[in-house]
Design an enzyme around this catalytic site. Structure first.
Site, short mmCIF file in Angstrom:
data_model
loop_
_atom_site.label_atom_id
_atom_site.label_comp_id
_atom_site.label_asym_id
_atom_site.label_seq_id
_atom_site.Cartn_x
_atom_site.Cartn_y
_atom_site.Cartn_z
N THR A 14 0.95 -1.00 0.12
CA THR A 14 -0.32 0.00 0.06
C THR A 14 0.72 1.22 -0.25
OG1 THR A 14 -1.58 -0.81 1.37
CG2 THR A 14 -1.58 1.15 1.60
N ARG A 47 7.59 -9.93 -7.27
CA ARG A 47 6.55 -10.33 -7.99
C ARG A 47 6.68 -8.50 -9.67
NH1 ARG A 47 1.64 -8.97 -7.59
NH2 ARG A 47 1.39 -8.12 -5.94
N GLY A 132 0.95 8.27 10.38
CA GLY A 132 0.40 8.76 8.79
C GLY A 132 1.35 9.86 8.21
N ILE A 134 0.53 13.04 9.10
CA ILE A 134 0.40 14.00 10.23
C ILE A 134 1.92 14.48 11.07
CG2 ILE A 134 -0.52 15.48 12.21
CD1 ILE A 134 -2.23 13.35 12.66
N GLY A 185 -7.05 -0.60 3.88
CA GLY A 185 -5.62 -1.12 4.20
C GLY A 185 -4.75 0.11 5.49
N ASP A 199 0.57 -1.87 17.78
CA ASP A 199 1.39 -0.47 16.84
C ASP A 199 0.90 0.94 17.45
OD1 ASP A 199 1.63 -0.03 13.63
OD2 ASP A 199 -0.37 1.29 14.21
N LYS A 203 4.70 3.12 18.37
CA LYS A 203 4.40 4.79 18.03
C LYS A 203 4.60 5.73 19.24
CE LYS A 203 1.60 4.02 14.29
NZ LYS A 203 -0.48 4.04 13.55
N GLY A 300 -3.35 4.62 5.85
CA GLY A 300 -3.73 5.17 4.22
C GLY A 300 -2.79 5.23 3.08
N1 HSE Z 1 -1.62 0.01 10.92
C1 HSE Z 1 -2.11 1.16 11.11
C2 HSE Z 1 -2.94 2.27 11.67
C3 HSE Z 1 -1.29 2.21 10.05
O1 HSE Z 1 -3.79 1.57 11.58
O2 HSE Z 1 -2.94 3.25 12.43
C4 HSE Z 1 -0.72 3.56 10.28
O3 HSE Z 1 0.28 3.50 10.67
#
Ligand code: HSE
Length: 434
Positions: A14, A47, A132, A134, A185, A199, A203, A300
């Site tokens: 993605t 691929r 992401g 920001i 995604g 996750d 961060k 995304g």
């Molecule tokens: N899986 C993470 C989220 C993607 O949903 O925030 C971005 O780091």
């Protein structure tokens, strides 16, 4: 235009595809801003992709790409912590600057990777790794560099916030919403990273490091996910004027730092409580600035590619400037990182939402509140609902901030009361005051 800057994009999922498309869509604008022509010379993919410009070399030999002469900047968007680490270390040893979106990798190996980059005189940029699109890394590392940061609180997992929002506002089922987040995604390859808070903890460990000047310490982050948040707690919290959000919190205390990720009641009048869907937001409380809020898309293709390319642009200025600027990887110069302790969960302080399920009998509430007061816990609000047909009554208690070990002791005693029939539900509560 001056010299061409050559990029290698390792990974065409993605984010990698988002980067390739962004460069195609905004070629002219990026060239005008940087003063250079930006080319992708290699993509690392297993691929062969027919939708990629045939002028770009496609290969699965990631190490060869990372060391190639016609690469100035390596963009690592493979994910995972094994191959990604090997490739990044290899690129650094070959004096390549690196851009990565890989929070799991940096949470685990960031200290080692940044040390190697410093030794080799190159930079590793990671704006896309947190929240992401920001620009929160840039904001804390550079724009807030004059401040002492007291705390930060963030909604830093888009998937989790999307699920919580859909459950709250549309009463949708957990699994169904998660599947949608995966299709869009947003979710991690292993979605337990999203829903179990891992996750967000990755961060948070990065944010805490650049906020406080400490090494990255993912293993010391207290971590709880959203899987146990029930709809009835969302409803009761709402009745008391709170929203439940999954927050990452990094707090400076007198004797150390608290790093924690968990569902949290926050007043519904706060800006963070009104961050919905896949949106992320980070609130930073700093001196002398006060509170500032950073909001936007946290996941995304477009949002993440935007952050990756912003890092690329910065690195182009580094590569081409007469006097390159060099912001420390973790915001503070490496020899000044502090070894201030990260507090264990027992020593953390916060308010609590408790839900007791009790038999409808005389003196039940008195017993529970006595235990709280015996443990030095101050009650802020109580809500008692009508008895269910079963004769059981939900009692909701909000407390003022208290040490976690006091709360643990009180819950243990309350749980032993014969009239308390089910496990006590506890959710942490933060007022987010300045
Ligand atoms: N899986 C993470 C989220 C993607 O949903 O925030 C971005 O780091």
């Amino acid at each position: 235009m001056n010299k061409s800057i050559n990029l290698a994009v390792l990974g065409l999922g993605t984010v990698g595809t988002g980067v390739v498309n962004l460069l195609k869509d905004n070629t002219e604008e990026l060239a005008r801003r940087s003063g250079h022509i930006i080319n992708i010379t290699h993509v690392g993919t297993r691929r062969h992709r027919t939708d990629i410009d045939p002028a770009i070399n496609q290969s699965d030999d990631l190490l060869a790409i990372a060391a190639a002469d016609d690469v100035d900047i390596v963009i690592e968007v493979i994910g995972g912590t094994d191959v990604a680490k090997e490739v990044i270390m290899h690129a650094i040893r070959h004096k390549k600057h690196v851009v990565t979106a890989n929070k799991a990798l940096l949470a685990k190996y960031g200290n080692e990777i940044f040390a190697l980059a410093d030794e080799n005189g190159v930079q590793v940029r990671y704006e896309a790794a947190v929240a992401g699109g920001i620009p929160i890394i840039k904001a804390i590392r550079e724009a807030l560099a004059a401040n002492k940061i007291d705390w930060l609180a963030g909604i830093i997992n888009g998937t989790g916030n999307f699920i919580m929002t859909e459950m709250q506002t549309k009463n949708r089922k957990f699994g169904e919403v998660l599947a949608e987040a995966q299709a869009l995604g947003y979710a991690e390859a292993d979605p337990t990273f999203d829903v179990e808070g891992i996750d967000a903890a990755h961060k948070l460990s990065l944010l805490a490091s650049i906020a406080f000047g400490i090494p990255i310490q993912f293993d010391k982050v207290y971590c709880e996910g959203i899987t146990k948040v029930s709809l009835q707690d969302v409803v009761y919290a709402n009745e008391l004027g709170y929203n439940i959000k999954h927050l990452g919190l990094a707090i400076r205390r007198e004797h150390g730092f608290e790093l924690r990720v968990h569902p949290t009641l926050i007043p519904n009048t706060t800006l963070l409580a009104n961050v919905h869907g896949v949106k992320n937001a980070v609130m930073v409380d700093a001196h002398p600035l006060g509170q500032s809020l950073y909001y936007g898309d946290g996941a995304g293709a477009g949002a993440t590619a935007s952050a990756v390319m912003a890092d690329v642009m910065d690195l182009i200025y580094v590569i081409t400037a007469a006097t390159p600027s060099d912001v420390p990887h973790l915001a503070f110069v490496p020899e000044e990182l502090s070894d201030t302790r990260i507090l264990p969960s027992d020593e953390m302080t916060c308010g609590y939402y408790l839900r007791l399920t009790v038999k409808d009998e005389l003196g039940v509430l008195a017993d529970a509140t006595r235990i709280l007061s015996d443990n030095g816990i101050n009650i802020d609000a109580i809500l008692q609902r009508d008895a269910h047909k079963s004769g059981l009554v939900p009692v909701i208690i909000l407390t003022l901030p208290v040490l976690e070990k006091q709360m643990n002791a009180a819950i243990k005693q309350i749980q032993q009361l014969s009239c308390v029939t089910e496990p006590v539900v506890r959710i942490r509560l933060e007022s987010l005051d300045e």
